[in-house]
Design a protein around this motif. Sequence first.
Motif, PDB file in Angstrom:
ATOM      1  N   UNK A 176       0.814  -1.209   0.000  1.00 56.19           N
ATOM      2  CA  UNK A 176       0.000   0.000   0.000  1.00 56.19           C
ATOM      3  C   UNK A 176       0.841   1.249   0.000  1.00 56.19           C
ATOM      4  N   UNK A 177       2.088   1.154   0.464  1.00 58.10           N
ATOM      5  CA  UNK A 177       2.932   2.333   0.586  1.00 58.10           C
ATOM      6  C   UNK A 177       3.530   2.775  -0.736  1.00 58.10           C
ATOM      7  N   UNK A 178       3.217   2.067  -1.813  1.00 53.98           N
ATOM      8  CA  UNK A 178       3.807   2.411  -3.099  1.00 53.98           C
ATOM      9  C   UNK A 178       3.305   3.741  -3.635  1.00 53.98           C
ATOM     10  N   UNK A 179       2.143   4.183  -3.209  1.00 55.27           N
ATOM     11  CA  UNK A 179       1.552   5.404  -3.729  1.00 55.27           C
ATOM     12  C   UNK A 179       1.798   6.523  -2.732  1.00 55.27           C
ATOM     13  N   UNK A 180       2.509   7.549  -3.137  1.00 54.41           N
ATOM     14  CA  UNK A 180       2.798   8.654  -2.226  1.00 54.41           C
ATOM     15  C   UNK A 180       1.596   9.582  -2.130  1.00 54.41           C
ATOM     16  N   UNK A 181       1.355  10.100  -0.939  1.00 56.32           N
ATOM     17  CA  UNK A 181       0.310  11.086  -0.729  1.00 56.32           C
ATOM     18  C   UNK A 181       0.915  12.240   0.038  1.00 56.32           C
ATOM     19  N   UNK A 197     -11.107   6.658   6.454  1.00 57.82           N
ATOM     20  CA  UNK A 197     -10.783   5.228   6.461  1.00 57.82           C
ATOM     21  C   UNK A 197     -11.922   4.360   6.975  1.00 57.82           C
ATOM     22  N   UNK A 198     -12.746   4.900   7.869  1.00 59.31           N
ATOM     23  CA  UNK A 198     -13.675   4.073   8.627  1.00 59.31           C
ATOM     24  C   UNK A 198     -15.135   4.225   8.254  1.00 59.31           C
ATOM     25  N   UNK A 199     -15.552   5.422   7.834  1.00 60.39           N
ATOM     26  CA  UNK A 199     -16.972   5.687   7.650  1.00 60.39           C
ATOM     27  C   UNK A 199     -17.613   4.696   6.680  1.00 60.39           C
ATOM     28  N   UNK A 200     -18.630   3.982   7.153  1.00 54.71           N
ATOM     29  CA  UNK A 200     -19.347   3.035   6.306  1.00 54.71           C
ATOM     30  C   UNK A 200     -18.686   1.686   6.165  1.00 54.71           C
ATOM     31  N   UNK A 201     -17.595   1.438   6.890  1.00 58.90           N
ATOM     32  CA  UNK A 201     -16.907   0.159   6.775  1.00 58.90           C
ATOM     33  C   UNK A 201     -17.834  -0.979   7.201  1.00 58.90           C
ATOM     34  N   UNK A 202     -17.790  -2.080   6.462  1.00 55.71           N
ATOM     35  CA  UNK A 202     -18.716  -3.190   6.707  1.00 55.71           C
ATOM     36  C   UNK A 202     -18.537  -3.837   8.072  1.00 55.71           C
ATOM     37  N   UNK A 203     -17.376  -3.613   8.722  1.00 59.71           N
ATOM     38  CA  UNK A 203     -17.146  -4.210  10.037  1.00 59.71           C
ATOM     39  C   UNK A 203     -17.971  -3.542  11.127  1.00 59.71           C
ATOM     40  N   UNK A 226      -3.187  -0.182   7.805  1.00 59.70           N
ATOM     41  CA  UNK A 226      -3.446   0.866   6.816  1.00 59.70           C
ATOM     42  C   UNK A 226      -3.575   2.230   7.483  1.00 59.70           C
ATOM     43  N   UNK A 227      -4.446   2.341   8.460  1.00 64.27           N
ATOM     44  CA  UNK A 227      -4.627   3.600   9.169  1.00 64.27           C
ATOM     45  C   UNK A 227      -3.402   3.942  10.007  1.00 64.27           C
ATOM     46  N   UNK A 228      -2.894   2.969  10.759  1.00 62.59           N
ATOM     47  CA  UNK A 228      -1.760   3.234  11.628  1.00 62.59           C
ATOM     48  C   UNK A 228      -0.538   3.688  10.867  1.00 62.59           C
ATOM     49  N   UNK A 229      -0.200   3.008   9.781  1.00 65.02           N
ATOM     50  CA  UNK A 229       0.977   3.375   9.004  1.00 65.02           C
ATOM     51  C   UNK A 229       0.826   4.747   8.372  1.00 65.02           C
ATOM     52  N   UNK A 230      -0.361   5.069   7.913  1.00 65.32           N
ATOM     53  CA  UNK A 230      -0.590   6.391   7.324  1.00 65.32           C
ATOM     54  C   UNK A 230      -0.361   7.492   8.360  1.00 65.32           C
ATOM     55  N   UNK A 231      -0.767   7.238   9.597  1.00 64.60           N
ATOM     56  CA  UNK A 231      -0.555   8.230  10.639  1.00 64.60           C
ATOM     57  C   UNK A 231       0.907   8.292  11.071  1.00 64.60           C
ATOM     58  N   UNK A 232       1.627   7.194  10.910  1.00 57.50           N
ATOM     59  CA  UNK A 232       3.067   7.202  11.165  1.00 57.50           C
ATOM     60  C   UNK A 232       3.772   8.077  10.143  1.00 57.50           C
ATOM     61  N   UNK A 233       3.428   7.883   8.885  1.00 60.77           N
ATOM     62  CA  UNK A 233       4.040   8.656   7.804  1.00 60.77           C
ATOM     63  C   UNK A 233       3.060   8.685   6.640  1.00 60.77           C
ATOM     64  N   UNK A 234       2.739   9.871   6.176  1.00 61.62           N
ATOM     65  CA  UNK A 234       1.691  10.010   5.172  1.00 61.62           C
ATOM     66  C   UNK A 234       2.087   9.468   3.804  1.00 61.62           C
ATOM     67  N   UNK A 268      -0.363   5.143   2.040  1.00 61.69           N
ATOM     68  CA  UNK A 268      -1.738   5.555   1.761  1.00 61.69           C
ATOM     69  C   UNK A 268      -2.717   5.068   2.822  1.00 61.69           C
ATOM     70  N   UNK A 269      -3.783   5.806   2.960  1.00 61.69           N
ATOM     71  CA  UNK A 269      -4.733   5.595   4.038  1.00 61.69           C
ATOM     72  C   UNK A 269      -5.578   4.353   3.858  1.00 61.69           C
ATOM     73  N   UNK A 270      -5.838   3.968   2.640  1.00 60.00           N
ATOM     74  CA  UNK A 270      -6.806   2.898   2.412  1.00 60.00           C
ATOM     75  C   UNK A 270      -8.214   3.461   2.464  1.00 60.00           C
ATOM     76  N   UNK A 271      -9.185   2.596   2.306  1.00 60.05           N
ATOM     77  CA  UNK A 271     -10.569   3.045   2.275  1.00 60.05           C
ATOM     78  C   UNK A 271     -11.452   2.035   2.990  1.00 60.05           C
ATOM     79  N   UNK A 272     -12.666   2.440   3.340  1.00 63.05           N
ATOM     80  CA  UNK A 272     -13.572   1.489   4.009  1.00 63.05           C
ATOM     81  C   UNK A 272     -13.883   0.295   3.107  1.00 63.05           C
TER      82      UNK A 272
END
Length: 548
Positions: free
Chosen positions: A13-18, A37-43, A347-355, A358-362
């Motif tokens: 997932x980290x291949x795409x810079x944001x 990242x979370x809104x509407x996630x099926x979980x 996905x969320x944790x790594x994005x917050x570590x370093x942008x 990528x954040x991923x999606x729900x």
Amino acid sequence: MNNRPAALAAALAAAIAVPGLAHAMTDAALADVVRQRLQGDRTGACMAVAVVEQDRVARTFQCADDADAKRIGADSAFEIGSVSKTMTAALLARLIEQGQGSLDDTLASWLPAGTQVPDWQGQPILLRHVVNHTSGLPALPSRLGATSMDDPYANLDEAALLASLGDARLAAAPGTEFVYSNFASMLLSYAVARRAGTDFESLARRELFAPLGMAHAYVNDPPADVRVAVGHTPNARPASPWHFATNLAGTGGVRATLDDMVRYMQGGLGRIDAPIRTALEATHAPVSEQPPMGMNWKRVPVKDRTVLMHEGGTGGFSAFASLDPQRQRGVVVLSDTAWHSIGSLGSLGLHLVDASFPLGKPRREIAADPALLEALAGEYKLQGAMKMTLRARDGRLYVQADGQDEFAMGHDDAGDFFPREVDALLSPQRRADGSYDFTWTQMGGVIPAVRIDRTAAAAPALSPADLAAYAGDYPLMPSFSLNVREQNGVLHAQATGQGAFPLEANAADTFEAPAYGIEIRFLRDAGGQVESLELHQAGQVLRGKRRH
């Protein structure tokens, strides 16, 4: 607890810079990131998230469905799973600092006299082997005594834990191979409490929780004003809490609120002047380069620096914690839902570590492609386990294991199928010939399934010399590469900061690692020499040019 090593999917997932986070994060900015990242996630998960930046803290509490907003709050204590191991390491470091031992002590010397502890041809297990998961002990004790995997450690006591050592045989010489072991970590929890002359919870409260101001952290004795969060499976069903004997709880039995974990991060960054401060710092130092570990902290290269990370999980919770000492930054993500089968909180944790990650999606539930359903239908064998039949009917995929009832699977936009009754995941894997196998993820394990109702094409016969032609380092992104090498007639790959895994040839210049859903395609130059590879996983592709 989350027993799986870090998945390659997180690195893919980290291949795409944001865009990076140029300024200290505010509560509102953090809430926006988590909501994306979370809104509407099926979980249906709820999360408590904090980013510590020097003396500033951003916090947010978010749920996939806004109607569940009252499910968690600042007073909610979450099971943090294996993040507890980093706290046990700090308690061990504190004892060492006080002159009560050394990382080079044998594990046996910290256990009761007469305890049978296995060795490898006379080579003993040292404490350093326990804190970097190279003890050689199996993942779980033989006398676990679990009557239900909904609460797997509830029946394990100290006597059964120690007796399990007598049954154990080491998988490798201590210090040589990374094998994540909750068994070894429970022994360490017990040993640390024993050496300190008290129980684990009292020790943690005295040396760690109280000095850092973690007022609501606990093991089995909750403070009166804490609200115990209810855990959930990723199918949004309530999950049983996990219970540990107090002295074994240092492997995964700590509960904490978000503010408790903020204080823990601040302590780890040296922002709190407390006696435990130097011991916390000691846990960050390298214990081994391969694997790259501190004391129960994974040391992960991120661009030009090293970030300390650990994930945790129980039957109904997931947790992520990281410390970036160079940037004086800490990240905590606590979820009241187990996300192990869907990649944990990386996905969320790594994005917050370093942008740059990528954040991923729900994940949203959608109908599966009828062509995919038809292609998957058939008879399969789970590696080392049962036969499983997949059927396509009425636009749905149905699964039936040998001797069990058939059940329907949901399907999400990440391309995975999931049962509604249990925490599991079926991930289709398209082979080079266009057919499908799949991996089945459950209880932290990833099991490859191979189709048995077809005539398999013969795998290419390759000599060690043929395999050596693929050997080399393949940089896939900054600070992340794949090392490929031939060993004993088998091609192996190893990603930066992770364990090696074998590759199976399935077509010309094409190899698979079914347990990880990975396909690697090697590309040749005009002269026929291997010059690069493509790594395919979870619908994503990374490319790297060979470096000898």
